[in-house]
Design a protein around this motif. Structure first.
Motif, PDB file in Angstrom:
ATOM      1  N   ASN A 205       7.563  13.573  -6.270  1.00  0.00           N
ATOM      2  CA  ASN A 205       8.540  14.297  -5.459  1.00  0.00           C
ATOM      3  C   ASN A 205       7.863  14.687  -4.154  1.00  0.00           C
ATOM      4  N   LEU A 206       8.242  14.040  -3.074  1.00  0.00           N
ATOM      5  CA  LEU A 206       7.586  14.283  -1.787  1.00  0.00           C
ATOM      6  C   LEU A 206       7.825  15.693  -1.273  1.00  0.00           C
ATOM      7  N   GLN A 207       8.876  16.349  -1.753  1.00  0.00           N
ATOM      8  CA  GLN A 207       9.146  17.721  -1.329  1.00  0.00           C
ATOM      9  C   GLN A 207       8.080  18.693  -1.837  1.00  0.00           C
ATOM     10  N   LYS A 208       7.315  18.271  -2.831  1.00  0.00           N
ATOM     11  CA  LYS A 208       6.274  19.131  -3.397  1.00  0.00           C
ATOM     12  C   LYS A 208       4.873  18.695  -2.980  1.00  0.00           C
ATOM     13  N   LEU A 209       4.792  17.686  -2.124  1.00  0.00           N
ATOM     14  CA  LEU A 209       3.490  17.158  -1.712  1.00  0.00           C
ATOM     15  C   LEU A 209       2.980  17.903  -0.489  1.00  0.00           C
ATOM     16  N   ASN A 210       1.734  18.343  -0.551  1.00  0.00           N
ATOM     17  CA  ASN A 210       1.114  19.030   0.579  1.00  0.00           C
ATOM     18  C   ASN A 210       0.062  18.172   1.271  1.00  0.00           C
ATOM     19  N   SER A 211      -0.665  17.401   0.497  1.00  0.00           N
ATOM     20  CA  SER A 211      -1.690  16.535   1.077  1.00  0.00           C
ATOM     21  C   SER A 211      -1.991  15.398   0.113  1.00  0.00           C
ATOM     22  N   ILE A 212      -2.445  14.303   0.670  1.00  0.00           N
ATOM     23  CA  ILE A 212      -2.887  13.177  -0.153  1.00  0.00           C
ATOM     24  C   ILE A 212      -3.817  12.316   0.696  1.00  0.00           C
ATOM     25  N   LYS A 213      -4.971  11.980   0.134  1.00  0.00           N
ATOM     26  CA  LYS A 213      -5.937  11.140   0.830  1.00  0.00           C
ATOM     27  C   LYS A 213      -6.365  10.012  -0.097  1.00  0.00           C
ATOM     28  N   ILE A 214      -6.236   8.799   0.387  1.00  0.00           N
ATOM     29  CA  ILE A 214      -6.588   7.618  -0.400  1.00  0.00           C
ATOM     30  C   ILE A 214      -7.523   6.756   0.437  1.00  0.00           C
ATOM     31  N   ASN A 215      -8.558   6.243  -0.182  1.00  0.00           N
ATOM     32  CA  ASN A 215      -9.532   5.468   0.589  1.00  0.00           C
ATOM     33  C   ASN A 215      -8.926   4.155   1.077  1.00  0.00           C
ATOM     34  N   PRO A 216      -9.475   3.606   2.162  1.00  0.00           N
ATOM     35  CA  PRO A 216      -8.896   2.404   2.787  1.00  0.00           C
ATOM     36  C   PRO A 216      -8.784   1.206   1.849  1.00  0.00           C
ATOM     37  N   VAL A 217      -9.758   1.021   0.970  1.00  0.00           N
ATOM     38  CA  VAL A 217      -9.709  -0.122   0.053  1.00  0.00           C
ATOM     39  C   VAL A 217      -8.523  -0.003  -0.888  1.00  0.00           C
ATOM     40  N   THR A 218      -8.329   1.173  -1.465  1.00  0.00           N
ATOM     41  CA  THR A 218      -7.188   1.386  -2.364  1.00  0.00           C
ATOM     42  C   THR A 218      -5.872   1.263  -1.621  1.00  0.00           C
ATOM     43  N   LYS A 219      -5.828   1.752  -0.388  1.00  0.00           N
ATOM     44  CA  LYS A 219      -4.612   1.622   0.415  1.00  0.00           C
ATOM     45  C   LYS A 219      -4.240   0.154   0.608  1.00  0.00           C
ATOM     46  N   ARG A 220      -5.231  -0.691   0.880  1.00  0.00           N
ATOM     47  CA  ARG A 220      -4.949  -2.112   1.053  1.00  0.00           C
ATOM     48  C   ARG A 220      -4.421  -2.723  -0.233  1.00  0.00           C
ATOM     49  N   ARG A 221      -4.968  -2.306  -1.371  1.00  0.00           N
ATOM     50  CA  ARG A 221      -4.508  -2.842  -2.652  1.00  0.00           C
ATOM     51  C   ARG A 221      -3.098  -2.366  -2.975  1.00  0.00           C
ATOM     52  N   LEU A 222      -2.798  -1.110  -2.669  1.00  0.00           N
ATOM     53  CA  LEU A 222      -1.445  -0.595  -2.887  1.00  0.00           C
ATOM     54  C   LEU A 222      -0.435  -1.358  -2.034  1.00  0.00           C
ATOM     55  N   GLN A 223      -0.806  -1.608  -0.778  1.00  0.00           N
ATOM     56  CA  GLN A 223       0.101  -2.341   0.093  1.00  0.00           C
ATOM     57  C   GLN A 223       0.273  -3.781  -0.379  1.00  0.00           C
ATOM     58  N   PHE A 224      -0.792  -4.362  -0.913  1.00  0.00           N
ATOM     59  CA  PHE A 224      -0.708  -5.719  -1.457  1.00  0.00           C
ATOM     60  C   PHE A 224       0.312  -5.776  -2.588  1.00  0.00           C
ATOM     61  N   VAL A 225       0.303  -4.782  -3.469  1.00  0.00           N
ATOM     62  CA  VAL A 225       1.259  -4.753  -4.585  1.00  0.00           C
ATOM     63  C   VAL A 225       2.681  -4.642  -4.060  1.00  0.00           C
ATOM     64  N   MET A 226       2.900  -3.711  -3.122  1.00  0.00           N
ATOM     65  CA  MET A 226       4.244  -3.528  -2.585  1.00  0.00           C
ATOM     66  C   MET A 226       4.725  -4.775  -1.846  1.00  0.00           C
ATOM     67  N   ASP A 227       3.843  -5.375  -1.068  1.00  0.00           N
ATOM     68  CA  ASP A 227       4.225  -6.601  -0.350  1.00  0.00           C
ATOM     69  C   ASP A 227       4.585  -7.711  -1.329  1.00  0.00           C
ATOM     70  N   SER A 228       3.812  -7.836  -2.400  1.00  0.00           N
ATOM     71  CA  SER A 228       4.083  -8.876  -3.396  1.00  0.00           C
ATOM     72  C   SER A 228       5.454  -8.667  -4.030  1.00  0.00           C
ATOM     73  N   LEU A 229       5.762  -7.439  -4.404  1.00  0.00           N
ATOM     74  CA  LEU A 229       7.033  -7.159  -5.076  1.00  0.00           C
ATOM     75  C   LEU A 229       8.219  -7.329  -4.128  1.00  0.00           C
TER      76      LEU A 229
END
Length: 257
Positions: A205-229
């Motif tokens: 729930n983004l309404q409850k999110l205050n901060s989030i930090k993800i390292n660049p390598v994981t970000k690239r992998r997350l984007q790879f999954v979303m792009d694939s789907l």
């Protein structure tokens, strides 16, 4: 609903010229979801609602809403623009993409329930400096269901176990536990940090999110999954997504130069 005059909350998604002095303005509303509004005289000098219908503006409006055809705005109040989004090319690109995704996922003139507040929260977080790619990935993950793709993120689709290492399989539409990895040699071979974030994004729930930090390598992998789907399962090819990919290519070239 045929046509009613009421107050509503709205986010200006985009607008385009219509005739010499008028505009068509697409607004994401809390009452009827995405809707196209005809704004007469909007290009005239001194138009009283000029600031209220700028892209990435949000606030309270009163107008005539219809679920079939053009709607109309009568007045606006308490409006403000996401200024950081409006002036930053990367934030602008991802916010535009989020709104385009929502526009594609929901039919004009139909309510979108809690999704309105989720989008408001997403844009506010981006405007306030949270990672725009990560926020867009959250929206992408949760909107998959609207496009008829409902991955199983939290457990193995074969045996239901969630206590073993998991990896995502497009073939099986969800996670496979380590005992069943042999069923799909083309599974995505994800590390467990990426799996963790995919699972979290699916219910966040983004309404409850205050901060989030993800390292660049994981970000690239997350984007790879979303792009694939989205490329392989949804088949959606938005101009705003193409621009984001171009930005990534430009950044890579700058790093190498």
């Amino acid at each position: 609903m045929s046509r009613i005059t009421t107050d509503f909350r709205g986010i200006i998604m985009f607008r385009r010229d219509y005739r010499e002095r008028d505009l068509l303005v697409k607004i994401l509303t809390d009452k009827i979801g995405p809707a196209m509004f005809f704004v007469k005289g909007a290009k005239k000098r001194g138009f009283r609602m000029a600031a209220d219908i700028l892209p990435f503006t949000h606030g309270e409006y009163i107008g005539s809403l219809t679920d079939n055809g053009l709607s109309f705005i009568n007045t606006a109040s308490d409006t403000s623009q996401y200024r950081s989004i409006a002036t930053d090319i990367s934030k602008n690109a991802y916010a535009t993409y989020i709104l385009a995704l929502v526009d594609s996922a929901f039919q004009d003139g139909q309510g979108i329930g809690g999704w309105f507040n989720q989008v408001v929260a997403a844009l506010a977080l981006i405007n306030n400096g949270l990672d725009e790619q990560v926020i867009a990935n959250v929206i992408e993950t949760q909107l998959l269901v609207r496009f008829g793709v409902a991955p199983t993120w939290d457990r193995c689709v074969i045996c239901g176990r969630d206590d073993l290492l998991l990896d995502f399989s497009e073939q099986y539409g969800g996670m496979l536990c380590r005992n069943h990895w042999h069923l799909d040699e083309r599974r995505l071979h994800l590390d467990q940090r990426t799996v963790y974030y995919l699972q979290r994004f699916s219910t966040l729930n983004l309404q409850k999110l205050n901060s989030i930090k993800i390292n660049p390598v994981t970000k690239r992998r997350l984007q790879f999954v979303m792009d694939s789907l989205y490329d392989n399962e949804v088949g959606l090819n938005l101009k705003s997504k193409q621009f984001i990919r171009q930005m990534g290519q430009w950044e890579e070239k700058l790093k190498k130069s």
